[in-house]
Design an enzyme around this catalytic site. Structure first.
Site, PDB file in Angstrom:
ATOM      1  N   GLY A  23       0.734  -1.133  -0.090  1.00 29.08           N
ATOM      2  CA  GLY A  23       0.006  -0.252   0.203  1.00 29.08           C
ATOM      3  C   GLY A  23       0.871   1.087  -0.231  1.00 29.08           C
ATOM      4  O   GLY A  23       0.393   2.054   0.824  1.00 29.08           O
ATOM      5  N   TYR A 187     -12.925  -3.246  11.846  1.00 26.91           N
ATOM      6  CA  TYR A 187     -11.621  -2.420  11.896  1.00 26.91           C
ATOM      7  C   TYR A 187     -10.683  -2.792  13.005  1.00 26.91           C
ATOM      8  O   TYR A 187      -9.506  -3.414  12.941  1.00 26.91           O
ATOM      9  CB  TYR A 187     -11.545  -1.093  11.838  1.00 26.91           C
ATOM     10  CG  TYR A 187     -10.304  -0.299  11.571  1.00 26.91           C
ATOM     11  CD1 TYR A 187      -9.450  -0.223  10.394  1.00 26.91           C
ATOM     12  CD2 TYR A 187      -9.958   0.623  12.501  1.00 26.91           C
ATOM     13  CE1 TYR A 187      -8.285   0.259  10.372  1.00 26.91           C
ATOM     14  CE2 TYR A 187      -8.537   1.314  12.512  1.00 26.91           C
ATOM     15  CZ  TYR A 187      -7.905   1.016  11.506  1.00 26.91           C
ATOM     16  OH  TYR A 187      -6.619   1.651  11.358  1.00 26.91           O
TER      17      TYR A 187
HETATM   18  N1  LIG Z   1      -4.176   7.372   8.956  1.00 25.46           N
HETATM   19  C1  LIG Z   1      -4.096   7.241  10.111  1.00 25.46           C
HETATM   20  O1  LIG Z   1      -4.506   8.132  11.031  1.00 25.46           O
HETATM   21  C2  LIG Z   1      -3.805   5.899  10.659  1.00 25.46           C
HETATM   22  C3  LIG Z   1      -3.755   5.475  12.255  1.00 25.46           C
HETATM   23  C4  LIG Z   1      -3.694   4.390  12.568  1.00 25.46           C
HETATM   24  C5  LIG Z   1      -3.442   3.390  11.876  1.00 25.46           C
HETATM   25  N2  LIG Z   1      -3.225   3.444  10.319  1.00 25.46           N
HETATM   26  C6  LIG Z   1      -2.846   2.385   9.598  1.00 25.46           C
HETATM   27  O2  LIG Z   1      -1.889   2.845   8.686  1.00 25.46           O
HETATM   28  C7  LIG Z   1      -1.873   2.235   7.568  1.00 25.46           C
HETATM   29  C8  LIG Z   1      -1.779   2.988   6.474  1.00 25.46           C
HETATM   30  O3  LIG Z   1      -2.821   3.850   6.511  1.00 25.46           O
HETATM   31  P1  LIG Z   1      -2.894   5.340   5.660  1.00 25.46           P
HETATM   32  O4  LIG Z   1      -3.908   6.230   6.385  1.00 25.46           O
HETATM   33  O5  LIG Z   1      -1.875   5.691   5.080  1.00 25.46           O
HETATM   34  O6  LIG Z   1      -3.959   4.773   4.512  1.00 25.46           O
HETATM   35  P2  LIG Z   1      -4.253   5.211   2.965  1.00 25.46           P
HETATM   36  O7  LIG Z   1      -3.643   6.386   2.629  1.00 25.46           O
HETATM   37  O8  LIG Z   1      -5.887   4.983   2.791  1.00 25.46           O
HETATM   38  O9  LIG Z   1      -3.534   4.031   2.281  1.00 25.46           O
HETATM   39  C9  LIG Z   1      -3.831   2.708   2.290  1.00 25.46           C
HETATM   40  C10 LIG Z   1      -3.202   1.986   1.152  1.00 25.46           C
HETATM   41  O10 LIG Z   1      -3.465   0.604   1.382  1.00 25.46           O
HETATM   42  C11 LIG Z   1      -3.994   0.335   0.053  1.00 25.46           C
HETATM   43  N3  LIG Z   1      -4.744  -0.925  -0.023  1.00 25.46           N
HETATM   44  C12 LIG Z   1      -6.248  -0.984   0.398  1.00 25.46           C
HETATM   45  N4  LIG Z   1      -6.493  -2.184   0.056  1.00 25.46           N
HETATM   46  C13 LIG Z   1      -5.740  -2.828  -0.571  1.00 25.46           C
HETATM   47  C14 LIG Z   1      -5.776  -4.150  -1.038  1.00 25.46           C
HETATM   48  N5  LIG Z   1      -6.908  -5.099  -1.034  1.00 25.46           N
HETATM   49  N6  LIG Z   1      -4.455  -4.692  -1.609  1.00 25.46           N
HETATM   50  C15 LIG Z   1      -3.512  -3.950  -1.445  1.00 25.46           C
HETATM   51  N7  LIG Z   1      -3.368  -2.715  -1.105  1.00 25.46           N
HETATM   52  C16 LIG Z   1      -4.594  -2.132  -0.653  1.00 25.46           C
HETATM   53  C17 LIG Z   1      -4.417   1.494  -0.750  1.00 25.46           C
HETATM   54  O11 LIG Z   1      -4.416   1.144  -1.988  1.00 25.46           O
HETATM   55  P3  LIG Z   1      -5.563   1.983  -2.947  1.00 25.46           P
HETATM   56  O12 LIG Z   1      -5.000   3.511  -3.151  1.00 25.46           O
HETATM   57  O13 LIG Z   1      -5.471   1.349  -4.244  1.00 25.46           O
HETATM   58  O14 LIG Z   1      -6.754   2.124  -2.355  1.00 25.46           O
HETATM   59  C18 LIG Z   1      -3.350   2.505  -0.003  1.00 25.46           C
HETATM   60  O15 LIG Z   1      -2.257   2.353  -0.982  1.00 25.46           O
HETATM   61  C19 LIG Z   1      -3.173   1.258   7.729  1.00 25.46           C
HETATM   62  O16 LIG Z   1      -2.651   0.078   7.965  1.00 25.46           O
HETATM   63  C20 LIG Z   1      -3.930   1.962   8.937  1.00 25.46           C
HETATM   64  O17 LIG Z   1      -4.889   1.061   9.341  1.00 25.46           O
HETATM   65  C21 LIG Z   1      -3.599   4.752  10.057  1.00 25.46           C
END
Ligand SMILES: NC(=O)c1ccc[n+]([C@@H]2O[C@H](COP(=O)([O-])OP(=O)(O)OC[C@H]3O[C@@H](n4cnc5c(N)ncnc54)[C@H](OP(=O)(O)O)[C@@H]3O)[C@@H](O)[C@H]2O)c1
Length: 214
Positions: A23, A187
């Site tokens: 991702g 989640y």
């Molecule tokens: N942002 C926060 O505040 C936060 C807080 C706590 C934990 N996290 C964790 O941090 C991680 C990254 O979060 P983020 O905020 O950076 O999220 P994000 O910007 O939405 O990025 C998520 C990534 O995961 C990819 N993805 C989704 N479904 C997928 C699949 N089936 N196969 C392969 N890739 C897939 C997305 O690809 P597409 O672009 O193709 O959809 C995107 O590249 C996650 O695990 C999340 O739970 C985030």
């Protein structure tokens, strides 16, 4: 690193290291890819959408030093592999290509994730958030583990969870939450699964290495 500082202060360089980030085309994954590329690593963007991955790679190459004053010349390189964690077939295919083409893997960052999804099942019959966030990464990790173990001392597997795992439960009697679905419940269950997987992996790897030493 102080949580409100958007930069990692480490001056470590990563020449010769191969890093896989799932991702990596947006959000935390993309900024991690940018930082590790800047430090000289070969960074593999494992993404489900190749167009988005190409756009991210172009942006990282154009701006490898976002928010960093001191600019080193020796950036690493970037590669893209297709990976859809909601399909075990795709995970197996991705691992197969990685094992065929990457002689060493030093760091695996299981970052990809979805949140607050409405109820949906994957092609494999699992609840979507559980498979994307945990089961897909679980399979990918086990398939790549032997290569990581052979790639030298100090290899790392990083599972990106969330502080929200505190609110999660593993619903063993209804793991897909078919009887009581809630996007938040799904989640937090998946993020707790990330933490439990990490702890068990550490336990099993530590006990194996103790046996080897003993
Ligand atoms: N942002 C926060 O505040 C936060 C807080 C706590 C934990 N996290 C964790 O941090 C991680 C990254 O979060 P983020 O905020 O950076 O999220 P994000 O910007 O939405 O990025 C998520 C990534 O995961 C990819 N993805 C989704 N479904 C997928 C699949 N089936 N196969 C392969 N890739 C897939 C997305 O690809 P597409 O672009 O193709 O959809 C995107 O590249 C996650 O695990 C999340 O739970 C985030």
């Amino acid at each position: 690193m102080w949580p409100f500082n958007t930069l990692c202060g480490s001056t470590a360089r990563l020449e010769g290291k191969t890093v896989i980030i799932t991702g990596a085309n947006s959000g935390i994954g993309k900024e991690t890819a940018r930082d590790l590329y800047r430090r000289g690593a070969r960074v593999i963007l494992a993404c489900r959408n190749i167009e988005k991955a190409n756009a991210a790679a172009e942006d990282i190459k154009r701006n490898p030093f976002l928010k960093v004053d001191k600019q080193e010349d020796n950036t690493g390189d970037l590669a893209i592999y297709q990976l859809d964690l909601s399909s075990f077939e795709s995970v197996r295919e991705c691992a197969k290509s990685l094992l065929a083409k990457e002689p060493v893997i030093h760091i695996l960052i299981n970052n990809a994730g979805i949140a607050m999804y409405p109820f949906e099942k994957t092609v494999d019959g699992n609840e979507m958030q559980l498979q994307t966030n945990h089961l897909g990464h679980f399979l990918l990790t086990l398939l790549l583990l032997p290569r990581l173990q052979l790639s030298g001392f100090g290899c790392r597997i990083i599972n990106v969870s969330s502080c929200m795992h505190w609110l999660g439960n593993i619903n063993f009697d209804d793991i897909n939450l078919e009887r009581s679905y809630g996007p938040w419940k799904a989640y937090t269950q998946s993020k707790l699964a990330n933490v439990l997987f990490t702890k068990e992996l550490v336990r099993q790897l530590a006990s194996k290495s103790k046996k080897k030493i003993g």
